[in-house]
Design a protein around this motif. Structure first.
Motif, PDB file in Angstrom:
ATOM      1  N   LEU A 984       0.832  -1.204   0.000  1.00 51.19           N
ATOM      2  CA  LEU A 984       0.000   0.000   0.000  1.00 51.19           C
ATOM      3  C   LEU A 984       0.864   1.251   0.000  1.00 51.19           C
ATOM      4  CD1 LEU A 984      -2.689  -1.219   2.567  1.00 51.19           C
ATOM      5  CD2 LEU A 984      -3.133  -0.626   0.177  1.00 51.19           C
ATOM      6  N   TYR A 985       1.978   1.227   0.760  1.00 49.36           N
ATOM      7  CA  TYR A 985       2.884   2.389   0.782  1.00 49.36           C
ATOM      8  C   TYR A 985       3.460   2.656  -0.612  1.00 49.36           C
ATOM      9  CZ  TYR A 985       2.943   2.756   5.896  1.00 49.36           C
ATOM     10  OH  TYR A 985       2.607   2.947   7.210  1.00 49.36           O
ATOM     11  N   ARG A 986       3.889   1.563  -1.249  1.00 49.15           N
ATOM     12  CA  ARG A 986       4.458   1.737  -2.592  1.00 49.15           C
ATOM     13  C   ARG A 986       3.418   2.276  -3.570  1.00 49.15           C
ATOM     14  NH1 ARG A 986       7.243  -3.070  -1.254  1.00 49.15           N
ATOM     15  NH2 ARG A 986       5.669  -4.349  -2.311  1.00 49.15           N
ATOM     16  N   ALA A 987       2.178   1.813  -3.430  1.00 50.62           N
ATOM     17  CA  ALA A 987       1.113   2.286  -4.309  1.00 50.62           C
ATOM     18  C   ALA A 987       0.868   3.779  -4.111  1.00 50.62           C
ATOM     19  CB  ALA A 987      -0.167   1.497  -4.047  1.00 50.62           C
ATOM     20  N   VAL A 988       0.870   4.237  -2.862  1.00 51.57           N
ATOM     21  CA  VAL A 988       0.659   5.671  -2.591  1.00 51.57           C
ATOM     22  C   VAL A 988       1.829   6.475  -3.141  1.00 51.57           C
ATOM     23  CG1 VAL A 988       0.446   7.411  -0.783  1.00 51.57           C
ATOM     24  CG2 VAL A 988      -0.777   5.263  -0.566  1.00 51.57           C
ATOM     25  N   ALA A 989       3.041   5.970  -2.935  1.00 53.16           N
ATOM     26  CA  ALA A 989       4.210   6.687  -3.454  1.00 53.16           C
ATOM     27  C   ALA A 989       4.139   6.774  -4.984  1.00 53.16           C
ATOM     28  CB  ALA A 989       5.482   5.966  -3.021  1.00 53.16           C
ATOM     29  N   HIS A 990       3.708   5.693  -5.631  1.00 50.99           N
ATOM     30  CA  HIS A 990       3.593   5.691  -7.092  1.00 50.99           C
ATOM     31  C   HIS A 990       2.553   6.706  -7.556  1.00 50.99           C
ATOM     32  CE1 HIS A 990       2.024   4.139 -10.998  1.00 50.99           C
ATOM     33  NE2 HIS A 990       3.333   4.045 -11.252  1.00 50.99           N
ATOM     34  N   VAL A 991       1.395   6.748  -6.889  1.00 47.87           N
ATOM     35  CA  VAL A 991       0.331   7.701  -7.251  1.00 47.87           C
ATOM     36  C   VAL A 991       0.801   9.120  -7.022  1.00 47.87           C
ATOM     37  CG1 VAL A 991      -1.954   8.540  -6.589  1.00 47.87           C
ATOM     38  CG2 VAL A 991      -1.556   6.091  -6.869  1.00 47.87           C
ATOM     39  N   THR A 992       1.495   9.362  -5.912  1.00 42.71           N
ATOM     40  CA  THR A 992       1.973  10.711  -5.605  1.00 42.71           C
ATOM     41  C   THR A 992       2.951  11.186  -6.671  1.00 42.71           C
ATOM     42  OG1 THR A 992       1.754  10.221  -3.250  1.00 42.71           O
ATOM     43  CG2 THR A 992       3.106  12.111  -3.837  1.00 42.71           C
ATOM     44  N   SER A 993       3.927  10.353  -7.019  1.00 40.36           N
ATOM     45  CA  SER A 993       4.912  10.720  -8.046  1.00 40.36           C
ATOM     46  C   SER A 993       4.235  10.963  -9.389  1.00 40.36           C
ATOM     47  CB  SER A 993       5.959   9.623  -8.178  1.00 40.36           C
ATOM     48  OG  SER A 993       6.604   9.399  -6.953  1.00 40.36           O
ATOM     49  N   LEU A 994       3.283  10.095  -9.731  1.00 43.38           N
ATOM     50  CA  LEU A 994       2.570  10.235 -11.001  1.00 43.38           C
ATOM     51  C   LEU A 994       1.812  11.558 -11.063  1.00 43.38           C
ATOM     52  CD1 LEU A 994       1.663   8.971 -13.691  1.00 43.38           C
ATOM     53  CD2 LEU A 994      -0.243   7.909 -12.450  1.00 43.38           C
ATOM     54  N   LEU A 995       1.115  11.906  -9.992  1.00 40.10           N
ATOM     55  CA  LEU A 995       0.348  13.161  -9.975  1.00 40.10           C
ATOM     56  C   LEU A 995       1.273  14.363 -10.059  1.00 40.10           C
ATOM     57  CD1 LEU A 995      -2.356  12.329  -7.270  1.00 40.10           C
ATOM     58  CD2 LEU A 995      -2.788  12.871  -9.673  1.00 40.10           C
ATOM     59  N   LEU A 996       2.413  14.302  -9.373  1.00 38.72           N
ATOM     60  CA  LEU A 996       3.358  15.425  -9.419  1.00 38.72           C
ATOM     61  C   LEU A 996       3.917  15.613 -10.826  1.00 38.72           C
ATOM     62  CD1 LEU A 996       5.276  14.879  -6.058  1.00 38.72           C
ATOM     63  CD2 LEU A 996       3.830  16.826  -6.629  1.00 38.72           C
ATOM     64  N   ARG A 997       4.264  14.472 -11.473  1.00 38.61           N
ATOM     65  CA  ARG A 997       4.804  14.587 -12.846  1.00 38.61           C
ATOM     66  C   ARG A 997       3.741  15.112 -13.810  1.00 38.61           C
ATOM     67  NH1 ARG A 997       7.350   9.638 -11.517  1.00 38.61           N
ATOM     68  NH2 ARG A 997       5.765   8.444 -12.672  1.00 38.61           N
ATOM     69  N   MET A 998       2.501  14.638 -13.643  1.00 43.00           N
ATOM     70  CA  MET A 998       1.415  15.115 -14.497  1.00 43.00           C
ATOM     71  C   MET A 998       1.190  16.612 -14.328  1.00 43.00           C
ATOM     72  SD  MET A 998      -1.350  12.035 -13.945  1.00 43.00           S
ATOM     73  CE  MET A 998      -2.684  13.072 -14.560  1.00 43.00           C
ATOM     74  N   GLU A 999       1.268  17.072 -13.108  1.00 44.66           N
ATOM     75  CA  GLU A 999       1.045  18.505 -12.862  1.00 44.66           C
ATOM     76  C   GLU A 999       2.180  19.342 -13.441  1.00 44.66           C
ATOM     77  OE1 GLU A 999      -0.696  21.997 -11.557  1.00 44.66           O
ATOM     78  OE2 GLU A 999      -1.509  19.972 -11.802  1.00 44.66           O
ATOM     79  N   GLU A1000       3.426  18.833 -13.315  1.00 42.86           N
ATOM     80  CA  GLU A1000       4.572  19.581 -13.843  1.00 42.86           C
ATOM     81  C   GLU A1000       4.510  19.647 -15.367  1.00 42.86           C
ATOM     82  OE1 GLU A1000       9.416  19.682 -13.361  1.00 42.86           O
ATOM     83  OE2 GLU A1000       8.214  18.272 -12.183  1.00 42.86           O
ATOM     84  N   VAL A1001       4.149  18.516 -16.009  1.00 44.33           N
ATOM     85  CA  VAL A1001       4.006  18.514 -17.475  1.00 44.33           C
ATOM     86  C   VAL A1001       2.902  19.473 -17.894  1.00 44.33           C
ATOM     87  CG1 VAL A1001       3.324  17.101 -19.450  1.00 44.33           C
ATOM     88  CG2 VAL A1001       4.940  16.200 -17.769  1.00 44.33           C
ATOM     89  N   GLY A1002       1.799  19.450 -17.179  1.00 47.46           N
ATOM     90  CA  GLY A1002       0.697  20.347 -17.510  1.00 47.46           C
ATOM     91  C   GLY A1002       1.092  21.797 -17.380  1.00 47.46           C
ATOM     92  N   ARG A1003       1.880  22.123 -16.385  1.00 44.83           N
ATOM     93  CA  ARG A1003       2.328  23.496 -16.194  1.00 44.83           C
ATOM     94  C   ARG A1003       3.206  23.942 -17.356  1.00 44.83           C
ATOM     95  NH1 ARG A1003       2.533  26.395 -11.410  1.00 44.83           N
ATOM     96  NH2 ARG A1003       0.596  26.049 -10.266  1.00 44.83           N
ATOM     97  N   ARG A1004       4.133  23.045 -17.789  1.00 44.55           N
ATOM     98  CA  ARG A1004       5.050  23.421 -18.871  1.00 44.55           C
ATOM     99  C   ARG A1004       4.311  23.631 -20.182  1.00 44.55           C
ATOM    100  NH1 ARG A1004      10.114  19.290 -17.624  1.00 44.55           N
ATOM    101  NH2 ARG A1004      10.928  20.441 -15.799  1.00 44.55           N
ATOM    102  N   LEU A1005       3.286  22.806 -20.413  1.00 39.62           N
ATOM    103  CA  LEU A1005       2.517  22.958 -21.655  1.00 39.62           C
ATOM    104  C   LEU A1005       1.780  24.291 -21.688  1.00 39.62           C
ATOM    105  CD1 LEU A1005       1.052  19.365 -22.079  1.00 39.62           C
ATOM    106  CD2 LEU A1005       2.839  20.442 -23.443  1.00 39.62           C
ATOM    107  N   GLN A1006       1.386  24.807 -20.484  1.00 40.47           N
ATOM    108  CA  GLN A1006       0.645  26.058 -20.428  1.00 40.47           C
ATOM    109  C   GLN A1006       1.555  27.276 -20.435  1.00 40.47           C
ATOM    110  OE1 GLN A1006      -1.850  25.911 -17.009  1.00 40.47           O
ATOM    111  NE2 GLN A1006      -3.073  24.183 -17.760  1.00 40.47           N
ATOM    112  N   GLU A1007       2.907  27.083 -20.268  1.00 38.25           N
ATOM    113  CA  GLU A1007       3.825  28.225 -20.227  1.00 38.25           C
ATOM    114  C   GLU A1007       4.088  28.745 -21.637  1.00 38.25           C
ATOM    115  OE1 GLU A1007       7.177  26.645 -18.337  1.00 38.25           O
ATOM    116  OE2 GLU A1007       6.338  26.721 -16.312  1.00 38.25           O
ATOM    117  N   PRO A1008       4.607  30.012 -21.800  1.00 35.14           N
ATOM    118  CA  PRO A1008       4.989  30.561 -23.116  1.00 35.14           C
ATOM    119  C   PRO A1008       6.087  29.728 -23.760  1.00 35.14           C
ATOM    120  CG  PRO A1008       4.890  32.280 -21.441  1.00 35.14           C
ATOM    121  CD  PRO A1008       4.747  30.980 -20.718  1.00 35.14           C
TER     122      PRO A1008
END
Length: 1105
Positions: A984-1008
């Motif tokens: 369960l710990y590994r699953a939470v860590a995987h979800v957390t990392s995935l969400l952080l990477r998704m948010e960072e990619v989304g931010r870069r796509l929205q930048e100039p």
């Protein structure tokens, strides 16, 4: 625990004890069957023997003995529950006593020194921890057993204990009954079978003495639907009185919120004693019998003879002395008693040693001679000191001069009766207050009128004047059988107000509170509350047929009395039926007298009648039902459901028959009520049913029975009433009257006294106490059933599970109130509110209960997370949660879908739950149950609840970085201790990392397309920092504290422009991709097991704290 040194002989006990350590002067022993190598048949036999014989060894299997080398006698000086405890005592003896003993020459000196030292230690402990008892040493041993066996909180006060048999089914268990401030406990241990019983006093439905073929005498306790019987009590009556007092004390303290300010013995639940409870019971009986104010307490009782001048003989009885009254009641069946206020005593003559007599002189040229008083000298001095009379020899020598002065005063006041009020210190009454009874204003008596009714009225007055000349008049009048006979025949109109004041005891309260009513009228003038609004609404409904209340004079007086009382006693305020009663009081008493009569009725004679739940009236109706079963068996056989009589008779009790009888007849009932109390109303009710027995038995339904009773009341007349026809009530037509034979009220009252006057007022009071428990618990059960019915429509729990939850919820409230007199939690219970709002929990109470019931173990009792849960389910943000809010939260956690459970956890990390004040303090709930009710607010709230639509996942706001980090930590806390914890710990860590990477990619796509380096740096730095924070949290897997949360929030605020956030849909979608997490949340958790554990642990959790 150190014990009072007691001599024992080892040769009689060598088979039961094993020596663990010894030296020249001390021996440490262990009880056989305990500790290492214990158990088996030896342990069973020894344990049974210890319990039956009340041996301390049952709970203290270790002991230390003192002995000297040349003596065969041993002295027990200490005992211990555990080896560690007895070891500490042994070490103390080695370090503090052994070195000193070498200086003594004789063994007697050594033993005396050891005994003195141990007694000193016990006395030192007793100063801080023990209230003095009859046998302190024996009580200390029993207290040790009580604490060991029942594991109650340390502050629980043991009152007393008794040996008895407890009947479990058809088998008696011999053991010990322990009575403490809040609990009834029983313990038995026979051949390995342990019986342990703990019942809270506030949970008891019935408490009564019973007897049957098997049990000649026993005490029956009904609680939680189970019957418990205790028999073989050596002092059964004493035990029952203490149990009754403790149950009553609990009800008054927890339900009525009474503080016992005038009674030091009961003002602190941690210091209540058996002696204090017995004194309280005696004072209650004393005040009830003599109709004295609540502030009076029985201080002394002396057996004596009183010279009765009208009978010319000495009557045996008891002198009862309180702070301000000297009372006497006969014991020879003459039913004679007298009440002497200390303010009326002018002298106490020198006692006569030959007959052990003393003479008390009172105003009105009267003297009372008490003889054969055992402690007559001390009693005389006590009366003198309380009356402010000097007891010096000079005073005794000048007694003739004082008598002369007193006689001149008496003559002056007899010639000038208007000055009597100044004699007792009363101020001049306000001009706004009426100084005349309304009957004298609207129906003045015509002296020259010589019609038969007026002549009979004059004969009544003459009879009373003769009575006054023989038995005295005013506060120190003798009350005898003849007084009651005159009451039954009817009181003359001119004397009614005076006699009501005298018989009710209101005359004493008015005399000791001069000017009080006038001040109340001035203070309450112009106030606007819910009570004043209700008073204004009912003013013109109070005896509208009487001319006194068709004018402003009567209406204004009624308004002033009711408003002043509501101001004096906001706990009662104003209740319907008070207006009808007060109207009749104003007809025959002056306005101030009517006020004090109302005080006597509401606060002493009819307790708990005039409140939202009319508990007092319901209790007296239960008493009435019991008496119907005893005295009218034919009626009971025909009408098995006696609840019909309760509904019909409610107005009889609330208005003293005023609402059902014509006024001229009802006042005769009120006469009897002020003399005999509720007993007069009960026996008249029995007489009414008896008179209509045949007609009621022939009834086919309840409606017909009601019609019969109404016609009967309409036919009741008062043939001796001198009132003009305009005053009488014409509520029935001539045809109805012709069809029903008229009944004279005097004859009906006489018949009631002859047939049903055999039971005593004390029996009625005892029945009241017994039935009060049942009435209150019935009302509480009705509240519970209504709450469960409402809540069951919102949750998936079964009715039995909701019943268990409600009991735990309610018990949690009371656990916060048991050990303090003025607990703030008491305000969280208000029976006048709607069912759902009657019991509510504050944060501290909620966190303790929620920690026992939540399914995953993520919420410790004092954790920050429990605060967030509380804030989330506290929908109206008043700092309190009700049962429905509590159950809805548990229902989501136990029976909700994966999405709903995740949504609940997600919302925990959003405002208002997550955004706490820096100090973490929850706003206090507003004061409830007082003032005006805002009906518009209630309607608006109701409308909002109807229109409220179910929240969707799209309605949820996004979660920021600080909140998301805390959300991740919460998940780790939930998974801690699970068999699949690592996965369960590994699953939470995987979800957390995935969400952080998704948010960072989304931010870069929205930048100039060509951002400056400085713009991208904070985002990537922040993302990596938060990712590392999350991984660090996963490695710790323990509950986060508030400081880390607040620091995260501060950082998030400073960098709000660069913050990233997630929607609930993103979090849900990511977690759905992890099967282990989904299966964890969808795993079924049995609440039934949790409820059983919580029931046991709830009290233990409080004990640990």
């Amino acid at each position: 625990m150190w014990l009072k040194p007691e001599e024992i002989l080892l040769k009689n006990a060598f088979k039961l004890w094993v020596t663990e350590k010894d030296n020249e002067y001390f021996v440490l022993q262990r009880r056989r069957g305990y500790g290492d190598g214990g158990g088996g048949l030896t342990g069973l036999l020894v344990g049974t023997l210890d319990t039956v014989l009340d041996s301390t060894s049952r709970v203290a299997p270790y002991r230390i003995l003192h002995h000297t080398p040349d003596s065969q006698v041993y002295w027990s000086i200490a005992c211990g529950v555990t080896k560690e405890e007895i070891g500490q005592h042994w070490e103390w003896l080695q370090q503090n006593i052994m070195r000193t003993l070498s200086v003594f020459d004789s063994t007697e000196d050594i033993t005396s020194f050891v005994q003195g030292k141990i007694r000193g230690l016990i006395a030192e402990e007793g100063k801080s921890s023990m209230v003095l008892e009859d046998d302190p040493d024996k009580f200390r041993e029993s207290l040790l057993r009580f604490e060991k066996w029942f594991e109650l909180p340390a502050q629980e006060k043991l009152i007393t204990y008794y040996s008895c048999s407890y009947w479990k089914g058809k088998v008696p268990c011999q053991g010990w009954l322990y009575l403490s401030t809040n609990f009834l406990c029983f313990y038995s241990y026979l051949l390995g079978a342990e019986v342990k019983l703990i019942i809270s006093w506030d949970e008891i439905w019935r408490l009564q003495k019973t007897s049957n073929v098997i049990l000649t005498e026993s005490i029956h306790v009904l609680a939680h639907g189970e019957d418990h019987y205790f028999s073989m009590l050596l002092h059964l009556n004493e035990t029952f009185v203490i149990m009754e007092q403790l149950a009553n004390y609990s009800i008054k303290r927890l339900f009525d919120k009474e503080a016992f300010q005038g009674e030091p013995a009961l003002s602190d639940p941690l210091q209540v004693t058996k002696r204090g409870l017995e004194a309280h019971a005696k004072s209650d009986q004393f005040r009830s019998f003599f109709r004295l104010p609540k502030e009076e307490n029985l201080l002394e009782v002396h057996e004596s003879f009183l010279w009765v001048p009208f009978s010319h003989f000495n009557t045996l009885g008891k002198i009862c002395l309180s702070e301000n009254y000297l009372c006497f009641a006969s014991q020879d069946g003459s039913q004679c008693h007298i009440i002497i206020p200390m303010r009326e005593v002018v002298n106490v003559e020198r006692p006569d040693p030959s007959s052990r007599a003393l003479t008390v002189c009172v105003r009105g040229k009267r003297a009372l001679r008490f003889s054969e008083v055992r402690d007559y000298q001390r009693l005389a001095n006590t009366i003198r000191s309380r009356c402010g009379i000097s007891a010096s020899p000079q005073h005794s020598a000048s007694s003739e001069g004082i008598r002369g002065e007193c006689q001149s005063l008496i003559n002056h006041f007899e010639d000038n009766p208007e000055d009597v009020t100044l004699m007792v210190g009363q101020k001049n009454t306000s001009k706004a207050v009426s100084t005349e009874a309304l009957m004298t204003v609207f129906h003045p008596q015509d002296v020259e009128n010589l019609d038969p009714k007026m002549l009979k009225e004059k004969m009544k007055e003459q009879s009373w004047n003769i009575h006054f000349s023989e038995y005295g008049r005013g506060t120190s009048m003798f009350f005898t059988r003849k007084t009651r006979d005159l009451i039954v025949r009817g009181v003359p109109e001119s004397l009614r107000g005076e006699l009501w004041m005298l018989f009710s005891g209101a005359v004493n309260e008015m005399a000791t509170n001069p000017g009080y009513y006038t001040e109340l009228v001035e203070q309450s003038l112009g106030t606007s509350t819910l009570a004043t609004d209700e008073i204004e609404r009912d003013l013109h409904r109070s005896l509208p047929e009487h001319p006194a209340f068709q004018s402003d004079t009567g209406i204004s007086a009624l308004r002033r009395v009711l408003t002043a009382y509501a101001y004096r006693n906001p706990k009662i305020g104003y209740c319907q039926a008070m207006n009808i009663l007060t109207s009749v009081l104003l007809l025959y008493a002056k306005e101030e007298e009517a006020f004090w009569l109302l005080v006597a009725v509401c606060e002493r004679m009819l307790p708990d009648y005039f409140n939202r739940r009319i508990i007092g009236a319901l209790v007296d109706q239960a008493v009435f039902e019991d008496l119907i079963r005893e005295n009218l068996p034919q009626l009971v056989e025909h009408m098995t459901d006696l609840s019909f009589f309760s509904s019909v008779s409610l107005s009889w009790f609330l208005t003293l028959f005023i609402s059902v009888l014509p006024i001229e007849s009802a006042v005769n009932v009120v006469d009897c009520f002020f003399y005999d109390g509720i007993k007069a109303i009960v026996q008249l009710g029995l007489a009414v049913l008896d008179y209509n027995m045949e007609a009621l038995i022939a009834c086919s339904d309840d409606a017909e029975a009601v019609t019969i009773l109404n016609r009967f009341f309409d036919s009741v007349t008062n043939k001796d009433s001198p009132l003009p026809p305009t005053v009488t009530q014409a509520s029935v037509s001539n045809n109805d009257k012709a069809s029903h034979v008229s009944v004279d009220i005097s004859e009906l009252i006489r018949e009631a006294y002859e047939k049903y006057g055999h039971f005593r007022s004390e029996e009625v009071e005892s029945s009241r106490r017994r039935n009060k428990l049942y009435v209150i618990q019935t009302l509480e059960d009705t509240t519970k059933q209504n709450v469960i019915r409402v809540v069951s429509q919102e949750v998936r729990f079964t009715a039995s599970q909701l019943d268990e939850l409600y009991n735990l919820f309610k018990r949690q409230h009371f656990l916060s109130c048991y050990w303090t007199m003025k607990s703030p939690a008491l305000l969280h219970h208000d029976p006048s509110l709607a069912y759902l709002e009657q019991y509510q929990l504050g944060f501290q109470q909620f966190s303790e209960l929620f920690s026992l019931l939540e399914p995953w173990g993520f919420c410790a009792a004092k954790s920050t997370l429990s605060l967030w849960v509380f804030r989330l389910i506290d929908e109206n943000q008043d700092g309190l949660i009700n049962f429905k809010e509590f159950c809805c939260a548990l229902d989501t956690l136990y029976g909700g879908s994966f999405t709903n459970k995740l949504k609940f956890l997600f919302k925990l990390h959003l405002p208002p739950a997550f955004d706490l004040p820096e100090d973490g303090v929850i706003r206090k709930s507003p004061e409830r149950g007082r003032g005006k009710v805002d009906l518009q607010a209630y309607l608006k709230q109701w409308q909002n609840e109807i229109l409220k639509k179910e929240e969707t996942i799209k309605d949820l706001p996004r979660i920021n970085q600080a909140q998301f980090i805390q959300f991740s930590k919460t998940l780790y806390n939930i998974f801690h201790g699970d068999p699949e914890e690592e996965t369960l710990y590994r699953a939470v860590a995987h979800v957390t990392s995935l969400l952080l990477r998704m948010e960072e990619v989304g931010r870069r796509l929205q930048e100039p397309s060509s951002p400056p380096p400085e713009a991208t740096k904070p985002v990537s730095t922040t993302a990596s920092a938060e990712a590392s924070s999350t991984k660090e949290a996963s490695s710790k897997s323990e509950t986060s504290d508030a400081s880390s949360s607040n620091n995260s929030q501060e950082g998030a605020t400073e960098q709000s422009d660069a913050d990233w956030s997630f929607s609930f849909e993103q979090v849900l979608a990511s977690l759905l991709n992890e099967p282990t997490i989904v299966s964890f949340f969808e795993r079924h958790v049995h609440i039934h097991a949790k409820l059983g554990q919580a029931r046991v642990a709830q009290l233990k959790l409080k004990a640990k704290k």
